[in-house]
Design an enzyme around this catalytic site. Structure first.
Site, PDB file in Angstrom:
ATOM      1  N   HIS A 142       0.811  -1.211   0.000  1.00 42.31           N
ATOM      2  CA  HIS A 142       0.000   0.000   0.000  1.00 42.31           C
ATOM      3  C   HIS A 142       0.851   1.271   0.000  1.00 42.31           C
ATOM      4  O   HIS A 142       0.334   2.376   0.162  1.00 42.31           O
ATOM      5  CB  HIS A 142      -0.908  -0.035   1.245  1.00 42.31           C
ATOM      6  CG  HIS A 142      -2.026   0.936   1.227  1.00 42.31           C
ATOM      7  ND1 HIS A 142      -2.202   1.895   2.209  1.00 42.31           N
ATOM      8  CD2 HIS A 142      -3.044   1.109   0.358  1.00 42.31           C
ATOM      9  CE1 HIS A 142      -3.283   2.606   1.949  1.00 42.31           C
ATOM     10  NE2 HIS A 142      -3.816   2.155   0.838  1.00 42.31           N
ATOM     11  N   LYS A 144       3.349   4.425  -1.228  1.00 42.01           N
ATOM     12  CA  LYS A 144       3.451   5.369  -2.342  1.00 42.01           C
ATOM     13  C   LYS A 144       4.755   6.139  -2.151  1.00 42.01           C
ATOM     14  O   LYS A 144       4.845   7.015  -1.290  1.00 42.01           O
ATOM     15  CB  LYS A 144       2.276   6.357  -2.373  1.00 42.01           C
ATOM     16  CG  LYS A 144       0.904   5.719  -2.576  1.00 42.01           C
ATOM     17  CD  LYS A 144       0.219   5.474  -1.279  1.00 42.01           C
ATOM     18  CE  LYS A 144      -1.186   4.912  -1.503  1.00 42.01           C
ATOM     19  NZ  LYS A 144      -1.781   4.415  -0.243  1.00 42.01           N
ATOM     20  N   ASP A 149      16.686  10.972  -8.478  1.00 45.81           N
ATOM     21  CA  ASP A 149      18.133  11.218  -8.411  1.00 45.81           C
ATOM     22  C   ASP A 149      18.707  11.057  -7.007  1.00 45.81           C
ATOM     23  O   ASP A 149      19.806  11.553  -6.725  1.00 45.81           O
ATOM     24  CB  ASP A 149      18.473  12.624  -8.931  1.00 45.81           C
ATOM     25  CG  ASP A 149      18.313  12.749 -10.447  1.00 45.81           C
ATOM     26  OD1 ASP A 149      18.308  11.701 -11.115  1.00 45.81           O
ATOM     27  OD2 ASP A 149      18.181  13.886 -10.938  1.00 45.81           O
ATOM     28  N   HIS A 310      -9.246  11.002   2.592  1.00 47.10           N
ATOM     29  CA  HIS A 310      -8.347   9.872   2.409  1.00 47.10           C
ATOM     30  C   HIS A 310      -7.043  10.052   3.187  1.00 47.10           C
ATOM     31  O   HIS A 310      -6.157   9.192   3.139  1.00 47.10           O
ATOM     32  CB  HIS A 310      -8.057   9.699   0.909  1.00 47.10           C
ATOM     33  CG  HIS A 310      -7.400   8.414   0.546  1.00 47.10           C
ATOM     34  ND1 HIS A 310      -6.086   8.333   0.140  1.00 47.10           N
ATOM     35  CD2 HIS A 310      -7.863   7.139   0.521  1.00 47.10           C
ATOM     36  CE1 HIS A 310      -5.772   7.076  -0.131  1.00 47.10           C
ATOM     37  NE2 HIS A 310      -6.823   6.326   0.098  1.00 47.10           N
ATOM     38  N   LYS A 312      -4.237  10.196   6.083  1.00 50.75           N
ATOM     39  CA  LYS A 312      -3.887   9.346   7.216  1.00 50.75           C
ATOM     40  C   LYS A 312      -2.986  10.180   8.122  1.00 50.75           C
ATOM     41  O   LYS A 312      -1.820  10.408   7.817  1.00 50.75           O
ATOM     42  CB  LYS A 312      -3.145   8.092   6.762  1.00 50.75           C
ATOM     43  CG  LYS A 312      -3.870   7.270   5.679  1.00 50.75           C
ATOM     44  CD  LYS A 312      -3.367   7.629   4.307  1.00 50.75           C
ATOM     45  CE  LYS A 312      -3.781   6.656   3.233  1.00 50.75           C
ATOM     46  NZ  LYS A 312      -5.172   6.378   3.092  1.00 50.75           N
ATOM     47  N   ASP A 317      -0.552  16.044  20.872  1.00 54.28           N
ATOM     48  CA  ASP A 317      -0.190  17.185  21.720  1.00 54.28           C
ATOM     49  C   ASP A 317       0.491  18.324  20.963  1.00 54.28           C
ATOM     50  O   ASP A 317       1.250  19.102  21.555  1.00 54.28           O
ATOM     51  CB  ASP A 317       0.726  16.735  22.872  1.00 54.28           C
ATOM     52  CG  ASP A 317      -0.009  15.887  23.900  1.00 54.28           C
ATOM     53  OD1 ASP A 317      -1.245  15.967  23.941  1.00 54.28           O
ATOM     54  OD2 ASP A 317       0.654  15.151  24.647  1.00 54.28           O
TER      55      ASP A 317
END
Length: 392
Positions: A142, A144, A149, A310, A312, A317
């Protein structure tokens, strides 16, 4: 009667496959451990500027481009992305592209052949095989990640496709978080991507050294269905005043629910934001009992309805922010390969917190009114979702 018997046998076989597959998975899970390092970074919360910057960075690459996306769609955004990679490979730059086998199923044979003809090295990750086929179908990569370079890295929640720039009639605007980074962190992201490349190809490659160090402390957390629950619990346990969670799917374990309940009991102000609309069957309904428990104990729970949520994110704090690919669900905790970034820079976190609260103001409250008025279909799906939690 025979049909019922066959269904029972099939269910038992799938259950055995899943349990044995998980046992093998845990024996051979990849363990990539990283200490705190340094980086500079820019945050994107909308897909259009992120794609523009990513495509331009790839366009300017001179040495090597390594990219992994869980999902690459088959639309004009995806075609533009693949064309940038093909053009760069034709210039003689090494280009590796890795995509999850199920998430990127739209990359058909013709598209893959065109990539190969242009000089792009393409492979699918996590191709389901026997034995334990059913379990391996659930095990997805999952992540990404993009590395250009060895100097620039990208990591976050955006996949490749027009949905992610708000061009979906169902979801409209798409809220996500993605980081563009430089500094020592880039090499660690590169190591994660190249480890996935090795598993898909048996080819070992060395991560490039970043020419910059970066000014801010960060930590990369790469998980393979093992260890993420511990990281999540540790974040929750350290909260003393405020804890903010944003996730498209809220299906925690009882261990994490216990940690959240303890946080509420010690006076932590808890916010949980999830999308009102769901992009997968049963995931919203599976989360309702957990959201209800949190609401009853005093948490602020809201359904984001200004598009699809979507992102996450966990903010503790105002001192620690977790951004990455892992959802607050069983699939990310125990099945998927994920990669998250822990950030400790106060001004960045303050800005991220403001973004979160701005989005939270657009939510529909999860409360008794919403619960009383939810549809009959939602109530039925809640019952079904209980059985599906390990896969959600």
């Amino acid at each position: 009667m025979m049909v019922v018997f066959i269904i029972i046998i099939l269910f038992v076989l799938l259950l055995i496959d899943f349990k044995l597959g998980r046992r093998q998975h845990h024996r051979h899970a990849r363990k990539l451990s990283f200490e705190q390092t340094t980086a500079d970074y820019t945050l994107f919360k909308n897909g259009s500027p992120m794609y523009e910057k990513l495509f331009n960075d790839i366009y300017q690459a001179t040495t090597q481009v390594d990219v992994f996306f869980y999902l690459i769609d088959k639309d004009y955004i995806s075609r533009n992305f693949l064309q940038v990679l093909k053009n760069k490979a034709k210039e003689g730059v090494t280009v590796r592209l890795l995509a999850d086998r199920l998430g990127s199923y739209r990359l058909n044979k013709q598209i893959r052949q065109e990539l190969e003809d242009a000089g792009v090295e393409f492979r699918f990750a996590e191709v389901p095989t026997f034995p334990y086929l059913f379990y391996k179908l659930q095990r997805r990569n999952h992540r990404k990640i993009a590395i250009i370079d060895g100097e620039i890295g990208y990591v976050g929640g955006f996949n490749i496709g027009k949905n992610y720039i708000g061009q979906s009639s169902k979801f409209r605007d798409w809220r996500d978080y993605h980081l563009r980074c430089t500094g020592r962190m880039v090499k660690e992201l590169h190591e994660v991507m190249l480890d996935d490349w090795y598993l898909a190809t048996s080819e070992k490659a060395e991560a490039l050294e970043s020419p910059d160090s970066g000014a801010h402390n960060v930590r990369i957390v790469a998980t393979d269905g093992v260890g993420l629950e511990d990281e999540m619990k540790e974040m929750i346990d350290r909260a003393e005043q405020e804890l903010m969670i944003g996730t498209p799917y809220f299906i925690p374990t009882e261990r994490l629910m216990g940690a959240l309940e303890d946080a509420l009991q010690r006076g932590v102000e808890l916010y949980i934001m999830v999308p009102l609309k769901s992009d997968h069957p049963f995931v919203k309904e599976a989360g309702i009992p957990y959201l209800n428990r949190m609401y009853r104990l005093g948490a602020n729970v809201g359904f984001f309805d200004a598009g699809f949520y979507h992102a996450k994110v966990v903010i503790v704090d105002g001192q620690l922010a977790d951004l990455g690919t892992a959802n607050f669900d069983r699939r990310s905790l125990f099945l998927n390969k994920e990669v998250n970034t822990f950030i400790y820079e106060k001004p960045f976190i303050d800005n991220l917190r403001d973004m979160y609260l701005e989005d939270f103001e657009d939510t529909i409250p999860f409360d008794d009114h919403w619960l009383r008025n939810r549809s009959a279909g939602t109530r039925i799906n809640e019952k079904i979702a209980v059985l599906l939690r390990p896969f959600l």
